[in-house]
Scaffold this motif. Structure first.
Motif, PDB file in Angstrom:
ATOM      1  N   ASN A  57      -7.483  12.130   2.625  1.00  0.00           N
ATOM      2  CA  ASN A  57      -8.171  12.173   1.467  1.00  0.00           C
ATOM      3  C   ASN A  57      -7.172  11.477   0.241  1.00  0.00           C
ATOM      4  N   PHE A  58      -5.960  11.094   0.598  1.00  0.00           N
ATOM      5  CA  PHE A  58      -5.026  10.245  -0.141  1.00  0.00           C
ATOM      6  C   PHE A  58      -4.675  11.021  -1.538  1.00  0.00           C
ATOM      7  N   LYS A  59      -4.483  12.376  -1.355  1.00  0.00           N
ATOM      8  CA  LYS A  59      -3.983  13.254  -2.483  1.00  0.00           C
ATOM      9  C   LYS A  59      -2.590  13.489  -2.570  1.00  0.00           C
ATOM     10  N   SER A  60      -1.805  13.345  -1.313  1.00  0.00           N
ATOM     11  CA  SER A  60      -0.598  13.619  -1.378  1.00  0.00           C
ATOM     12  C   SER A  60       0.110  12.276  -0.909  1.00  0.00           C
ATOM     13  N   ARG A  61       0.727  11.597  -1.709  1.00  0.00           N
ATOM     14  CA  ARG A  61       1.380  10.266  -1.662  1.00  0.00           C
ATOM     15  C   ARG A  61       2.831  10.433  -0.999  1.00  0.00           C
ATOM     16  N   ILE A  62       3.345   9.648  -0.192  1.00  0.00           N
ATOM     17  CA  ILE A  62       4.505   9.976   0.493  1.00  0.00           C
ATOM     18  C   ILE A  62       5.376   8.873   0.132  1.00  0.00           C
ATOM     19  N   THR A  63       5.126   7.349   0.253  1.00  0.00           N
ATOM     20  CA  THR A  63       5.976   6.199   0.091  1.00  0.00           C
ATOM     21  C   THR A  63       5.194   4.782  -0.069  1.00  0.00           C
TER      22      THR A  63
ATOM     23  N   ARG B 227     -11.755   9.693   9.122  1.00  0.00           N
ATOM     24  CA  ARG B 227     -12.121   9.327   7.895  1.00  0.00           C
ATOM     25  C   ARG B 227     -12.161  10.325   6.715  1.00  0.00           C
ATOM     26  N   SER B 228     -12.115   9.811   5.640  1.00  0.00           N
ATOM     27  CA  SER B 228     -11.716  10.950   4.438  1.00  0.00           C
ATOM     28  C   SER B 228     -13.201  11.362   4.382  1.00  0.00           C
ATOM     29  N   THR B 229     -13.158  12.715   3.507  1.00  0.00           N
ATOM     30  CA  THR B 229     -14.537  13.160   2.928  1.00  0.00           C
ATOM     31  C   THR B 229     -15.504  12.337   2.486  1.00  0.00           C
ATOM     32  N   GLY B 230     -15.091  11.241   1.942  1.00  0.00           N
ATOM     33  CA  GLY B 230     -15.784  10.335   1.115  1.00  0.00           C
ATOM     34  C   GLY B 230     -16.371   9.310   2.110  1.00  0.00           C
ATOM     35  N   GLY B 231     -15.937   8.998   3.322  1.00  0.00           N
ATOM     36  CA  GLY B 231     -16.410   8.305   4.464  1.00  0.00           C
ATOM     37  C   GLY B 231     -15.365   6.996   4.564  1.00  0.00           C
ATOM     38  N   ALA B 232     -14.338   7.035   4.010  1.00  0.00           N
ATOM     39  CA  ALA B 232     -13.792   5.642   3.949  1.00  0.00           C
ATOM     40  C   ALA B 232     -12.578   5.927   5.467  1.00  0.00           C
ATOM     41  N   TYR B 233     -12.484   4.785   5.923  1.00  0.00           N
ATOM     42  CA  TYR B 233     -11.837   4.888   7.235  1.00  0.00           C
ATOM     43  C   TYR B 233     -10.258   4.923   6.880  1.00  0.00           C
ATOM     44  N   ARG B 234      -9.489   5.653   7.961  1.00  0.00           N
ATOM     45  CA  ARG B 234      -8.102   5.803   7.591  1.00  0.00           C
ATOM     46  C   ARG B 234      -7.595   5.543   9.035  1.00  0.00           C
ATOM     47  N   PHE B 235      -6.236   4.964   9.103  1.00  0.00           N
ATOM     48  CA  PHE B 235      -5.376   5.020  10.101  1.00  0.00           C
ATOM     49  C   PHE B 235      -4.544   6.108  10.276  1.00  0.00           C
ATOM     50  N   GLN B 236      -4.535   6.948  11.316  1.00  0.00           N
ATOM     51  CA  GLN B 236      -3.464   7.998  11.524  1.00  0.00           C
ATOM     52  C   GLN B 236      -2.158   7.310  11.884  1.00  0.00           C
ATOM     53  N   LEU B 237      -1.150   7.458  11.366  1.00  0.00           N
ATOM     54  CA  LEU B 237       0.253   6.700  12.215  1.00  0.00           C
ATOM     55  C   LEU B 237       0.603   7.773  13.304  1.00  0.00           C
ATOM     56  N   THR B 238       1.599   7.329  14.027  1.00  0.00           N
ATOM     57  CA  THR B 238       2.151   8.063  14.998  1.00  0.00           C
ATOM     58  C   THR B 238       2.979   9.334  14.457  1.00  0.00           C
ATOM     59  N   ASN B 239       3.411   8.959  13.098  1.00  0.00           N
ATOM     60  CA  ASN B 239       4.270  10.198  12.623  1.00  0.00           C
ATOM     61  C   ASN B 239       3.296  11.016  12.016  1.00  0.00           C
ATOM     62  N   GLY B 240       1.902  11.080  11.932  1.00  0.00           N
ATOM     63  CA  GLY B 240       0.933  11.952  11.657  1.00  0.00           C
ATOM     64  C   GLY B 240       0.360  11.850  10.276  1.00  0.00           C
ATOM     65  N   ASN B 241       0.883  10.650   9.422  1.00  0.00           N
ATOM     66  CA  ASN B 241       0.687  10.280   8.120  1.00  0.00           C
ATOM     67  C   ASN B 241      -0.507   9.469   8.142  1.00  0.00           C
ATOM     68  N   TYR B 242      -1.237   8.935   7.008  1.00  0.00           N
ATOM     69  CA  TYR B 242      -2.389   8.094   6.993  1.00  0.00           C
ATOM     70  C   TYR B 242      -2.219   6.898   6.032  1.00  0.00           C
ATOM     71  N   ILE B 243      -2.750   5.885   6.403  1.00  0.00           N
ATOM     72  CA  ILE B 243      -2.861   4.684   5.587  1.00  0.00           C
ATOM     73  C   ILE B 243      -4.396   4.305   5.680  1.00  0.00           C
ATOM     74  N   THR B 244      -4.616   3.401   4.709  1.00  0.00           N
ATOM     75  CA  THR B 244      -6.035   3.023   4.856  1.00  0.00           C
ATOM     76  C   THR B 244      -6.262   1.859   6.117  1.00  0.00           C
TER      77      THR B 244
ATOM     78  N   ILE C  11       0.844  -1.085  -0.161  1.00  0.00           N
ATOM     79  CA  ILE C  11      -0.065   0.019   0.126  1.00  0.00           C
ATOM     80  C   ILE C  11       0.976   1.088   0.039  1.00  0.00           C
ATOM     81  N   TYR C  12       0.058   2.460   0.140  1.00  0.00           N
ATOM     82  CA  TYR C  12       1.051   3.677   0.081  1.00  0.00           C
ATOM     83  C   TYR C  12       0.606   4.212   1.412  1.00  0.00           C
ATOM     84  N   GLU C  13       1.568   5.212   1.846  1.00  0.00           N
ATOM     85  CA  GLU C  13       1.279   6.030   3.011  1.00  0.00           C
ATOM     86  C   GLU C  13       1.336   7.593   2.507  1.00  0.00           C
ATOM     87  N   TYR C  14       0.283   8.118   3.050  1.00  0.00           N
ATOM     88  CA  TYR C  14      -0.067   9.183   2.451  1.00  0.00           C
ATOM     89  C   TYR C  14      -0.038  10.535   3.457  1.00  0.00           C
ATOM     90  N   GLN C  15       0.080  11.842   3.208  1.00  0.00           N
ATOM     91  CA  GLN C  15       0.533  13.024   4.213  1.00  0.00           C
ATOM     92  C   GLN C  15      -1.157  13.654   4.497  1.00  0.00           C
TER      93      GLN C  15
END
Length: 301
Positions: free
Chosen positions: A255-261, A276-293, A248-252
């Motif tokens: 809403n998964f618009k700014s892909r990091i790695t 949750r994203s604006t579309g309602g999808a759940y995301r995990f926020q990582l301890t570094n502040g970024n997001y994954i599905t 998968i990808y990690e996002y900043q």
């Protein structure tokens, strides 16, 4: 309008010939074979003329097993089957020795499988652990249910099921081997020989026949893709850690618009919140502040 009888007769005879050829080809595609690297280079153009279905091996055991190997022909065979229109499922020969090992083996099997597989098979015929074999089977099934909505099939040989008293009723079907007679264990698909022959395949090949055609045909249906509504984790797990089961990808941003790695399957991450994203999808926020599905098809706790 002038009615041309000769032209209409010609068209009718052409359509009849096409129908005859089509039905005869369909009638000749009766064999169900399971294949692996041991069949060498399969001529899928020839094999497709007689194969109704194929079941393709992905792996034997998993990392840590002395005889572990990823099937060297798994991708070639999947590509050949797809190219020549042979619907296929995939199987993994299990050597799990604990509940945790069974879950890991399921994740690795799924990761290594081809997206075109219509279903997945647990090949359970090797007793290795000291605990309950049934608990290992249940763990594999539970993990795979989190990864896919495709049919999950139980495979073993007749005597193994009897000796270890395996209950596989929660699977979507069963495929049982017995070369002397029909299996006594409940079976939808019967592997009846290991010395079959198929045009385009050199040497022997396992062949199976349906005992419950409606069930077996349902495994191979084209609509059995992973298209079910996603299921998400909606709370942070007690361990505050999740393991990635597919790349998968990690996002900043949420809403998964700014892909990091890109993150590889098997990596464990620390999480601090679910949002949750604006579309309602759940995301995990990582301890570094970024997001994954938080989709259960891609991560597990």
């Amino acid at each position: 309008m002038t009615f041309n009888f000769k032209k209409m007769a010609g068209l009718f005879m052409g359509a009849l010939a096409a129908f005859t050829i089509s039905t005869s080809v369909s009638a000749s595609k009766t064999k169900i074979a399971d294949v692996s690297q041991y069949q060498g280079n399969i001529n899928w153009s020839k094999a497709s003329k007689v194969l109704k279905y194929a079941i393709i091996r992905v792996q034997h055991g998993d990392t840590g097993d002395a005889d572990f190997r990823i099937d060297s022909k798994r991708n070639v065979n999947a590509a050949g089957a797809k190219k020549y229109g042979v619907p296929f499922g995939q199987y993994g020969y299990a050597e799990f020795s604990s509940v945790a090992d069974a879950k890991k083996e399921a994740r690795d099997f799924y990761k290594r499988s081809n997206a075109g597989a219509r279903f997945y098979v647990l090949d359970n015929e090797h007793r290795k652990g000291k605990g309950s074999e049934q608990s290992y089977v249940n763990a594999w099934l539970s993990q795979m249910r989190k990864l896919t909505n495709k049919p999950l099939i139980y495979y073993s040989y007749d005597n193994y099921v009897a000796v270890h008293k395996i209950n596989y009723s929660k699977f979507d079907g069963s495929w049982i081997a017995n070369y002397s007679k029909k299996p006594t264990a409940s079976a939808d698909l019967w592997q009846y020989t290991s010395t079959g022959r198929v045009s385009g395949i050199s040497g022997n090949v396992d062949l199976s026949k349906t005992l419950n055609s409606s069930v077996v045909n349902s495994w191979f249906k084209a609509g059995s893709a992973d298209t079910a509504k996603p299921t998400y984790y909606t709370a942070v797990p007690a361990s505050k850690k999740v393991t990635i089961t597919r790349n998968i990808y990690e996002y900043q941003d949420v809403n998964f618009k700014s892909r990091i790695t890109k993150l590889a399957a098997g990596k464990t991450l620390s999480v601090k919140a679910v949002t949750r994203s604006t579309g309602g999808a759940y995301r995990f926020q990582l301890t570094n502040g970024n997001y994954i599905t938080a989709n259960k098809a891609f991560v597990s706790n």
